[in-house]
Design a protein around this motif. Structure first.
Motif, PDB file in Angstrom:
ATOM      1  N   ALA A  42       0.828  -1.210   0.000  1.00 56.13           N
ATOM      2  CA  ALA A  42       0.000   0.000   0.000  1.00 56.13           C
ATOM      3  C   ALA A  42       0.863   1.261   0.000  1.00 56.13           C
ATOM      4  O   ALA A  42       0.449   2.300  -0.545  1.00 56.13           O
ATOM      5  N   SER A  50     -12.903   1.760   0.086  1.00 56.41           N
ATOM      6  CA  SER A  50     -11.526   1.946  -0.357  1.00 56.41           C
ATOM      7  C   SER A  50     -10.616   0.919   0.309  1.00 56.41           C
ATOM      8  O   SER A  50     -11.027   0.172   1.202  1.00 56.41           O
ATOM      9  N   LEU A  51      -9.361   0.949  -0.096  1.00 55.12           N
ATOM     10  CA  LEU A  51      -8.368   0.121   0.579  1.00 55.12           C
ATOM     11  C   LEU A  51      -8.248   0.563   2.032  1.00 55.12           C
ATOM     12  O   LEU A  51      -8.206  -0.270   2.948  1.00 55.12           O
ATOM     13  N   THR A  76     -11.080  -0.847   3.991  1.00 53.16           N
ATOM     14  CA  THR A  76     -10.887  -2.279   4.262  1.00 53.16           C
ATOM     15  C   THR A  76      -9.868  -2.477   5.378  1.00 53.16           C
ATOM     16  O   THR A  76     -10.060  -3.295   6.283  1.00 53.16           O
ATOM     17  N   ALA A 112      -8.315  -6.718  -0.067  1.00 55.91           N
ATOM     18  CA  ALA A 112      -7.314  -5.644  -0.150  1.00 55.91           C
ATOM     19  C   ALA A 112      -6.288  -5.955  -1.232  1.00 55.91           C
ATOM     20  O   ALA A 112      -5.862  -5.064  -1.979  1.00 55.91           O
ATOM     21  N   LEU A 147      -7.751  -5.057  -4.513  1.00 49.05           N
ATOM     22  CA  LEU A 147      -7.755  -3.607  -4.711  1.00 49.05           C
ATOM     23  C   LEU A 147      -6.368  -3.116  -5.100  1.00 49.05           C
ATOM     24  O   LEU A 147      -6.228  -2.249  -5.966  1.00 49.05           O
ATOM     25  N   LEU A 148      -5.335  -3.679  -4.484  1.00 48.17           N
ATOM     26  CA  LEU A 148      -3.964  -3.304  -4.840  1.00 48.17           C
ATOM     27  C   LEU A 148      -3.630  -3.753  -6.261  1.00 48.17           C
ATOM     28  O   LEU A 148      -3.027  -2.994  -7.023  1.00 48.17           O
TER      29      LEU A 148
END
Length: 182
Positions: A25, A43-44, A47, A154, A157-158
């Protein structure tokens, strides 16, 4: 059912994977951590905050176990999150510090588990106040699975933001056994 050693393994796996998640992140461009990605927690950062809230809530419950785990004494001082969507911060360094604190507690606590403690009937209240009584070992399986589940979100999302978290398979943390002699 799982043994105390399984939970020591899961604690190590989760701490390592959380370090990988936060390191990945840190490679996001500004604004991407909090960008709404239409995930369950937006969003990350949402989360990551959910994982912190869930872990804090559960650890505070686990601190009431009759085994009186010494490693969980520190959670008594932590404020109770306002719910599963509680926002601790949108700042990655602040989130990381809280995550590292929780992971240190979990890693110190896991070796304190015993077979008798895992077999205990554990009573707790949900965030809505409903009372549950469940097998403690099964509740711990949920605790660790919950982290893995949302960390998987997560990770997605990344990946969507072109940042790789690396290998996430628990199998890499399972120790190899010595070869058997014929």
């Amino acid at each position: 059912m799982s043994t105390p050693e399984h939970f020591v393994l899961l604690a190590a796996y989760n701490a390592d994977m959380n370090r990988n998640l936060y390191a990945a992140a840190a490679n996001l461009p500004p604004g991407e951590l909090t960008a709404d990605r239409k995930a369950f927690f937006g969003s990350l950062a949402g989360t990551m905050n959910h994982l912190l809230a869930g872990d804090t809530i559960w650890l505070k419950r686990f601190a009431t176990h009759p085994a009186d785990f010494p490693a969980l004494a520190a959670v008594a001082e932590m404020p109770q999150p306002g719910g599963l969507s509680h926002i601790f911060s949108d700042d990655l360094p602040t989130l990381r510090r809280h995550r590292e604190q929780l992971d240190a507690i979990i890693s110190a606590w896991a070796p304190q588990l015993t077979a008798a403690g895992l077999a205990h009937a554990f009573e707790y209240r949900s965030t809505r106040g409903d009372v549950y009584r469940k097998h403690f070992g099964s509740v711990l399986m949920h605790f660790f699975n919950h982290q893995t589940h949302h960390r998987g979100q997560a990770s997605t999302l990344l990946t969507q933001a072109d940042v790789d978290i690396g290998v996430t398979d628990l199998l890499l943390w399972v120790p190899d056994l010595a070869p058997t002699t014929p």
